[in-house]
Structure formats: structure tokens, C-alpha cells
Design an enzyme around this catalytic site. Sequence first.
Site, mmCIF file in Angstrom:
data_model
loop_
_atom_site.group_PDB
_atom_site.id
_atom_site.type_symbol
_atom_site.label_atom_id
_atom_site.label_comp_id
_atom_site.label_asym_id
_atom_site.label_seq_id
_atom_site.Cartn_x
_atom_site.Cartn_y
_atom_site.Cartn_z
ATOM 1 N N CYS A 47 0.328 -25.073 -18.622
ATOM 2 C CA CYS A 47 -1.560 -24.692 -18.546
ATOM 3 C C CYS A 47 -2.251 -25.911 -19.043
ATOM 4 O O CYS A 47 -1.854 -26.857 -18.081
ATOM 5 C CB CYS A 47 -1.472 -24.123 -20.326
ATOM 6 S SG CYS A 47 -0.936 -25.161 -22.074
ATOM 7 N N PHE A 48 -4.081 -25.794 -18.930
ATOM 8 C CA PHE A 48 -4.335 -26.377 -17.995
ATOM 9 C C PHE A 48 -4.191 -27.764 -18.717
ATOM 10 O O PHE A 48 -4.485 -28.549 -18.351
ATOM 11 C CB PHE A 48 -5.531 -25.971 -18.824
ATOM 12 C CG PHE A 48 -6.671 -27.035 -18.562
ATOM 13 C CD1 PHE A 48 -7.471 -27.743 -17.634
ATOM 14 C CD2 PHE A 48 -6.593 -28.139 -20.064
ATOM 15 C CE1 PHE A 48 -8.208 -28.423 -17.621
ATOM 16 C CE2 PHE A 48 -7.812 -28.844 -19.557
ATOM 17 C CZ PHE A 48 -8.601 -28.813 -18.618
#
Length: 157
Positions: A47-48
Site C-alpha cells: 500500500c502507500f
Amino acid sequence: MFANGGHIRDAMLKTYEQIVLSGSAQAGYREFFDAVINERKPTLFHCFAGKDRTGFAAAVILKMAGASDDVIMTDYLLTNQLRKEANAKLLAQFKLEVNEEQLRNLSVALLVDRDYLLHARETIINQFGSFEGYLKSGLKLDSGYVEAFRQAFVTPK
């Protein structure tokens, strides 16, 4: 960007609660775990920052594989070491754009904390009774999912 005097740690605990309880998170994890078992091959996921949603997913995978809670926590906390350089770059990037308190808040938000994962575990127990209950009622995975997962990915002893 980050509110003065913000309660970042409290917000992170709430984030982990929502990772366990929100319908969209449950649907996303169910889709991810279905893909893992159906494709049966190494899977790159992120994810980020690769620490919260990804960290929780990795913890669930390790739990399904039979890892102990201590091993899972050690793996989760390793994130802080592995993200040290990337976090330093982000903090340097924002240093001229935010005040010191905001920078401290960002620094907290970029780290994982054992309490975050422990809070997710507590939420699972409180809401679903057990890890297995979370997989069955929360993620709606088939009752034989863990066995199939272990057969596909865990080397027999």
C-alpha cells in the site's frame, strides 16, 4: 496537512480498528486472500507506505501459516527498520512545509507500533471471538481456507 496537537497515535489505533471492522476493508482482504489461494504463486502486495494495510495483511498471512504471535510481531516491527530511509526522505521533504509539531506527528504516523497490531488483535477477539471467527464471519472465507492455504504454501514438517 497534520493538525497541530493532533492525536496521531489515537488515529492510528482507530485506523487499525477500521482495518478489521469496516466492510470495505473486509471485502478487500477477502478479495486479496481469495486471489492468493486461487493463484497459488508468490504475490507482491503493498500500500502507500507498506505498513498498515499491508502490515495487517502480512500478519494475517503469517497467522494462517501457523506463525506464533511473537514471530508475527517481530516481522511487523521490522517495518520500522526497513522504512527508515524512506521515512527520513519524506520527513526531509516536508520539513520546510510544516511546523515542528506537524513534523513530529508525521514522524509518528510513518512508524508502526506494537500497540496498533495488538489493538487489531483485540478488536478481532472482541468482535469475532477468535482469529478463525474473523476469517469466517468478517472476511467470509470458506471454513477450509486455512487448511488449503497451509497445504499450498507451508512446507510440511
